[in-house]
Design a protein around this motif. Structure first.
Motif, PDB file in Angstrom:
ATOM      1  N   TYR A  18      -4.130  10.597 -18.499  1.00  0.00           N
ATOM      2  CA  TYR A  18      -4.757  10.337 -17.200  1.00  0.00           C
ATOM      3  C   TYR A  18      -3.842   9.539 -16.273  1.00  0.00           C
ATOM      4  CZ  TYR A  18      -8.522  11.927 -20.122  1.00  0.00           C
ATOM      5  OH  TYR A  18      -9.283  12.671 -20.981  1.00  0.00           O
ATOM      6  N   GLU A  19      -2.546   9.679 -16.528  1.00  0.00           N
ATOM      7  CA  GLU A  19      -1.571   9.010 -15.671  1.00  0.00           C
ATOM      8  C   GLU A  19      -1.003  10.004 -14.676  1.00  0.00           C
ATOM      9  OE1 GLU A  19       0.178   5.495 -18.583  1.00  0.00           O
ATOM     10  OE2 GLU A  19       1.347   7.314 -18.266  1.00  0.00           O
ATOM     11  N   VAL A  20      -0.673   9.473 -13.508  1.00  0.00           N
ATOM     12  CA  VAL A  20      -0.063  10.332 -12.501  1.00  0.00           C
ATOM     13  C   VAL A  20       1.331   9.804 -12.222  1.00  0.00           C
ATOM     14  CG1 VAL A  20      -0.250  11.235 -10.160  1.00  0.00           C
ATOM     15  CG2 VAL A  20      -2.315  10.846 -11.510  1.00  0.00           C
ATOM     16  N   ASP A  21       2.328  10.634 -12.511  1.00  0.00           N
ATOM     17  CA  ASP A  21       3.721  10.301 -12.212  1.00  0.00           C
ATOM     18  C   ASP A  21       4.350  11.527 -11.560  1.00  0.00           C
ATOM     19  OD1 ASP A  21       4.620  10.575 -15.767  1.00  0.00           O
ATOM     20  OD2 ASP A  21       3.938  12.061 -14.310  1.00  0.00           O
ATOM     21  N   LEU A  22       5.659  11.456 -11.332  1.00  0.00           N
ATOM     22  CA  LEU A  22       6.314  12.578 -10.640  1.00  0.00           C
ATOM     23  C   LEU A  22       6.165  13.876 -11.439  1.00  0.00           C
ATOM     24  CD1 LEU A  22       9.625  11.152  -9.088  1.00  0.00           C
ATOM     25  CD2 LEU A  22       7.504  11.825  -7.941  1.00  0.00           C
ATOM     26  N   ALA A  23       6.221  13.772 -12.756  1.00  0.00           N
ATOM     27  CA  ALA A  23       6.101  14.970 -13.597  1.00  0.00           C
ATOM     28  C   ALA A  23       4.740  15.621 -13.402  1.00  0.00           C
ATOM     29  CB  ALA A  23       6.328  14.593 -15.064  1.00  0.00           C
ATOM     30  N   ALA A  24       3.692  14.822 -13.313  1.00  0.00           N
ATOM     31  CA  ALA A  24       2.332  15.366 -13.146  1.00  0.00           C
ATOM     32  C   ALA A  24       2.210  16.082 -11.803  1.00  0.00           C
ATOM     33  CB  ALA A  24       1.312  14.241 -13.237  1.00  0.00           C
ATOM     34  N   LEU A  25       2.955  15.623 -10.798  1.00  0.00           N
ATOM     35  CA  LEU A  25       2.844  16.200  -9.456  1.00  0.00           C
ATOM     36  C   LEU A  25       3.340  17.640  -9.414  1.00  0.00           C
ATOM     37  CD1 LEU A  25       4.022  13.201  -7.235  1.00  0.00           C
ATOM     38  CD2 LEU A  25       1.699  13.898  -7.797  1.00  0.00           C
ATOM     39  N   LYS A  26       4.204  18.006 -10.345  1.00  0.00           N
ATOM     40  CA  LYS A  26       4.782  19.363 -10.345  1.00  0.00           C
ATOM     41  C   LYS A  26       3.688  20.432 -10.482  1.00  0.00           C
ATOM     42  CE  LYS A  26       9.424  18.363 -12.088  1.00  0.00           C
ATOM     43  NZ  LYS A  26       9.412  17.087 -12.806  1.00  0.00           N
ATOM     44  N   ASP A  27       2.557  20.053 -11.120  1.00  0.00           N
ATOM     45  CA  ASP A  27       1.491  21.026 -11.347  1.00  0.00           C
ATOM     46  C   ASP A  27       0.564  21.158 -10.143  1.00  0.00           C
ATOM     47  OD1 ASP A  27       1.119  19.670 -14.668  1.00  0.00           O
ATOM     48  OD2 ASP A  27       2.319  21.376 -13.975  1.00  0.00           O
ATOM     49  N   MET A  28       0.733  20.307  -9.140  1.00  0.00           N
ATOM     50  CA  MET A  28      -0.292  20.195  -8.105  1.00  0.00           C
ATOM     51  C   MET A  28       0.035  20.954  -6.840  1.00  0.00           C
ATOM     52  SD  MET A  28      -1.676  16.476  -8.821  1.00  0.00           S
ATOM     53  CE  MET A  28      -1.762  15.816 -10.475  1.00  0.00           C
ATOM     54  N   LYS A  29      -1.019  21.244  -6.074  1.00  0.00           N
ATOM     55  CA  LYS A  29      -0.837  21.915  -4.780  1.00  0.00           C
ATOM     56  C   LYS A  29       0.007  21.009  -3.881  1.00  0.00           C
ATOM     57  CE  LYS A  29      -5.394  24.085  -4.302  1.00  0.00           C
ATOM     58  NZ  LYS A  29      -6.656  24.061  -3.532  1.00  0.00           N
ATOM     59  N   PRO A  30       0.888  21.573  -3.067  1.00  0.00           N
ATOM     60  CA  PRO A  30       1.670  20.736  -2.145  1.00  0.00           C
ATOM     61  C   PRO A  30       0.791  19.950  -1.167  1.00  0.00           C
ATOM     62  CG  PRO A  30       2.529  22.974  -2.228  1.00  0.00           C
ATOM     63  CD  PRO A  30       1.247  22.983  -3.002  1.00  0.00           C
ATOM     64  N   SER A  31      -0.403  20.470  -0.912  1.00  0.00           N
ATOM     65  CA  SER A  31      -1.293  19.822   0.065  1.00  0.00           C
ATOM     66  C   SER A  31      -2.195  18.755  -0.578  1.00  0.00           C
ATOM     67  CB  SER A  31      -2.191  20.865   0.735  1.00  0.00           C
ATOM     68  OG  SER A  31      -2.909  21.579  -0.262  1.00  0.00           O
ATOM     69  N   LEU A  32      -2.074  18.578  -1.891  1.00  0.00           N
ATOM     70  CA  LEU A  32      -2.951  17.624  -2.584  1.00  0.00           C
ATOM     71  C   LEU A  32      -2.769  16.212  -2.049  1.00  0.00           C
ATOM     72  CD1 LEU A  32      -4.576  17.192  -5.620  1.00  0.00           C
ATOM     73  CD2 LEU A  32      -2.504  15.856  -5.876  1.00  0.00           C
ATOM     74  N   LYS A  33      -3.872  15.480  -1.976  1.00  0.00           N
ATOM     75  CA  LYS A  33      -3.812  14.064  -1.605  1.00  0.00           C
ATOM     76  C   LYS A  33      -4.311  13.221  -2.786  1.00  0.00           C
ATOM     77  CE  LYS A  33      -2.284  14.999   2.382  1.00  0.00           C
ATOM     78  NZ  LYS A  33      -0.808  15.082   2.408  1.00  0.00           N
ATOM     79  N   ILE A  34      -3.566  12.151  -3.051  1.00  0.00           N
ATOM     80  CA  ILE A  34      -3.935  11.261  -4.159  1.00  0.00           C
ATOM     81  C   ILE A  34      -4.498   9.970  -3.583  1.00  0.00           C
ATOM     82  CG2 ILE A  34      -3.077   9.928  -6.129  1.00  0.00           C
ATOM     83  CD1 ILE A  34      -0.934  12.087  -6.480  1.00  0.00           C
ATOM     84  N   LEU A  35      -5.682   9.606  -4.055  1.00  0.00           N
ATOM     85  CA  LEU A  35      -6.313   8.359  -3.655  1.00  0.00           C
ATOM     86  C   LEU A  35      -6.490   7.465  -4.878  1.00  0.00           C
ATOM     87  CD1 LEU A  35      -7.176  10.364  -1.269  1.00  0.00           C
ATOM     88  CD2 LEU A  35      -9.175   8.898  -1.030  1.00  0.00           C
TER      89      LEU A  35
END
Lengths: 312, 161
Positions: free
Chosen positions: A251-268
Motif C-alpha cells: 500500500y505504498e506509493v513510490d515512483l515504481a507504483a506510478l508506472k501502472d497508473m493513468k497519466p491523468s491520475l491525481k494522488i491525494l
C-alpha cells in the motif's frame, strides 16, 4: 460574496448531513476566496471562535486558527488538553458550558471519542464544527479532499476514486466516502482485509446506490483509477512486525507504483505521511496533496464565514 | 401438556401483564430486559410466574411470563418485540384483557448501552443518554453517536441494569 441562509448557525458534524447543492456552494465560496484572499479579512470582527482539541493536532488546529484570525475572530481554547482543566478530568460537557459562558460564537472540536461533536452540537446552540471525532469522521477534511479533486478534474461525477490504507480506523476515508456518495463516482477500497472499509460505511453507500468494490492490492486496480487517496497504515494495527513490513509495501506509493497508473491520475493524502507516499512522488504531475493541504485555509475560512453569517 | 392445561398452571390475574409467545427457554432473557429481579424493590405486591417450554399452537413450544400487579412500560414492550417478534403482550385491568400492539420504535433511548468503548456515550461522567436508531429492514440498531451497528439479537446483552 453572499452566504445562503441555509448555513447560518449550522453545525458541521458529519458529511452525511450535506447534499450536493450545499457542497457545491461551499466549493464556490472557497474558490472565490482563493481568487481574492483578502476578500473576507475582518469579516467576523469581534466574534469568538473556540478551538477545543482534546487530541493534539498541528495541521487542522493551525488552519482553523489562521482561518479564524484572518476573518477577524478572536480565538480561544486549546490545541492540546495537557495543562488545561481537561487533564484534571473535566468533561466535554462542562468545557462547552464554560466557553459558552465566555461568549463563544462557534466551537471547533477534535476529540478522541466517536460522536463527541454530535453530542456537543446537542448540548449547545452555538455552532459546532467537527475537526475529527475518534475514528468516525473528519468532515472539513473531506470537503477539502472533494474540492481538490473537483478543482483538478473540473468535476467529481464519473471518476473512479481509490481509497487506500487504514480504512477501518481512519476517519478521513469514511468522511470522503460519504461525501462522494453525492456524486456519480465509483469507489474502490484498497486495504488489507482486517483494515477494510467499515460495515456501516459500506451499508450507507449501498443504500445510496454508490458503486464500490474492495481490493487488497493496489497493483490490481492502479491503471483504472482517476484518483488515489492514500492513508497511512499504522504499525499498531498489525502487531506482527514482519507481517506489518510485508503488508505496508502493498500500500505504498513510490515512483515504481506510478508506472501502472493513468497519466491523468491525481494522488491525494490528508497528511501527515510517514512512508506510504515517498517524497520522490512530490515533484510528479500526480501529486496533489500539497495543493490539497493549502486549500484547507480558504475552505475553512469560507465555512466559518457561512456559519457565522459574515459580510461578503 | 397442551395449551389449555398450561393455562391451568397459573391462575388468572386481576391486574397486570401477560407476556406470551416467548420463544422456548428465552424467558430469562425477557426477565433480564425487564429487570424483573428488581421488581420486589419497586412493587411490593407484584409477583411473577414464569412458564417454560409449554405447548403452543403457533410456536410449538413457548415460554410465558405473568406479572401480577405490574404493567410493563410500553417502551420496554416495544424493545421486547424487537428482540423476539413472536412475543404478544396483554395488559390486564380489572380482569379484562387488552392486547398491546407493539410499535417498532424509530429511536431507543436510555435502555441499551453502546458496545463501542470509544463512543462518547461511554465517556466517563459525560451526561450522554445512549440513543439508537432502528434499522428495521436489517433487524439492527445503529448508535446515534458513533454509528456502531448492533443486531437485535445482541440487545439483551447490552440492556442497562
Amino acid at each position: 460574496m453572499a452566504s445562503k441562509p441555509d448555513f447560518f448557525g449550522r453545525d458541521i458534524v458529519s458529511m452525511r448531513d450535506f447534499d450536493r447543492g450545499q457542497l457545491e456552494l461551499i466549493f464556490q465560496q472557497t474558490a472565490a476566496l482563493e481568487k481574492t484572499p483578502e476578500g473576507l479579512e475582518g469579516a467576523l470582527d469581534g466574534k469568538l471562535a473556540v478551538l477545543l482539541f482534546f487530541e493534539p493536532s498541528t495541521r487542522t488546529y493551525s488552519s482553523f486558527q489562521v482561518a479564524a484570525e484572518t476573518l477577524g475572530l478572536r480565538v480561544s481554547g486549546f490545541s492540546n488538553p495537557k495543562g488545561s482543566s481537561v487533564s484534571k478530568g473535566e468533561t466535554l460537557h462542562d468545557t462547552i458550558r464554560m466557553f459558552e459562558g465566555y461568549g463563544a460564537d462557534c466551537f471547533v472540536i477534535r476529540h478522541g471519542r466517536m460522536g463527541a461533536a454530535r453530542f456537543a452540537a446537542e448540548i449547545t446552540d452555538v455552532p459546532v464544527i467537527n475537526a475529527g471525532d475518534g475514528r468516525r469522521e473528519h468532515p472539513t477534511q473531506a470537503m477539502i479532499d472533494l474540492y481538490t479533486i473537483r478543482k483538478a478534474f473540473g468535476k467529481l461525477d464519473g471518476l473512479k476514486v481509490g481509497i487506500m490504507g487504514d480504512l477501518r480506523f481512519g476517519r478521513t476515508p469514511s468522511s470522503l466516502s460519504y461525501g462522494l456518495s453525492n456524486y456519480q463516482a465509483e469507489l474502490c477500497f484498497i486495504a488489507p482485509d482486517a483494515l477494510q472499509v467499515r460495515p456501516e460505511v459500506e451499508s450507507f453507500l449501498n443504500q445510496h446506490g454508490v458503486t464500490s468494490s474492495k481490493e487488497t492490492n493496489l497493483k490490481s486496480v492502479a491503471e483504472t483509477l482517476d484518483v488515489l487517496y492514500v492513508t497511512r497504515i499504522q504499525k499498531e494495527r498489525i502487531p506482527d512486525p514482519t507481517e506489518y513490513e510485508r503488508v505496508k509495501k502493498l500500500y505504498e506509493v513510490d515512483l515504481a507504483a506510478l508506472k501502472d497508473m493513468k497519466p491523468s491520475l491525481k494522488i491525494l493524502h490528508p497528511l501527515p505521511r510517514v512512508g506510504e507516499l515517498t517524497t520522490e512522488v512530490d515533484s510528479t504531475i500526480f501529486a496533489q496533496y500539497f495543493a490539497q493541504a493549502a486549500s484547507g485555509l480558504p475552505l475553512r475560512m469560507a465555512l466559518l464565514n457561512m456559519i457565522l453569517g459574515g459580510a461578503g | 401438556m397442551n395449551d389449555a392445561d398450561s393455562k391451568m398452571l397459573v391462575r388468572k390475574i386481576e391486574e397486570g401483564t401477560v407476556i406470551d409467545h416467548i420463544p422456548d427457554w428465552k424467558a430469562d432473557v425477557v426477565s433480564a430486559v425487564l429487570r424483573l429481579a428488581n421488581l420486589s424493590r419497586l412493587e411490593a405486591d407484584a409477583s411473577v410466574a414464569i412458564l417454560q417450554n409449554v405447548a403452543s399452537k403457533t410456536l410449538g413450544r413457548k415460554d410465558v411470563i405473568k406479572i401480577d400487579r405490574w404493567h410493563v412500560d410500553e417502551r420496554e414492550a416495544d424493545i421486547l418485540c424487537l428482540i423476539f417478534p413472536s412475543i404478544t403482550i396483554n395488559y390486564i385491568n380489572d380482569w379484562k384483557v387488552s392486547k398491546y400492539a407493539p410499535q417498532v420504535p424509530d429511536m431507543i433511548e436510555g435502555r441499551i448501552r453502546c458496545p463501542e468503548v470509544t463512543c462518547i456515550s461511554n465517556g466517563e461522567r459525560e451526561p450522554v443518554t445512549p440513543k439508537f436508531a432502528t434499522l428495521k429492514r436489517d433487524r439492527s440498531l445503529q448508535c446515534h453517536y458513533c454509528d456502531t451497528v448492533i443486531d437485535f439479537e445482541e440487545v439483551p446483552g447490552l440492556v442497562k441494569a
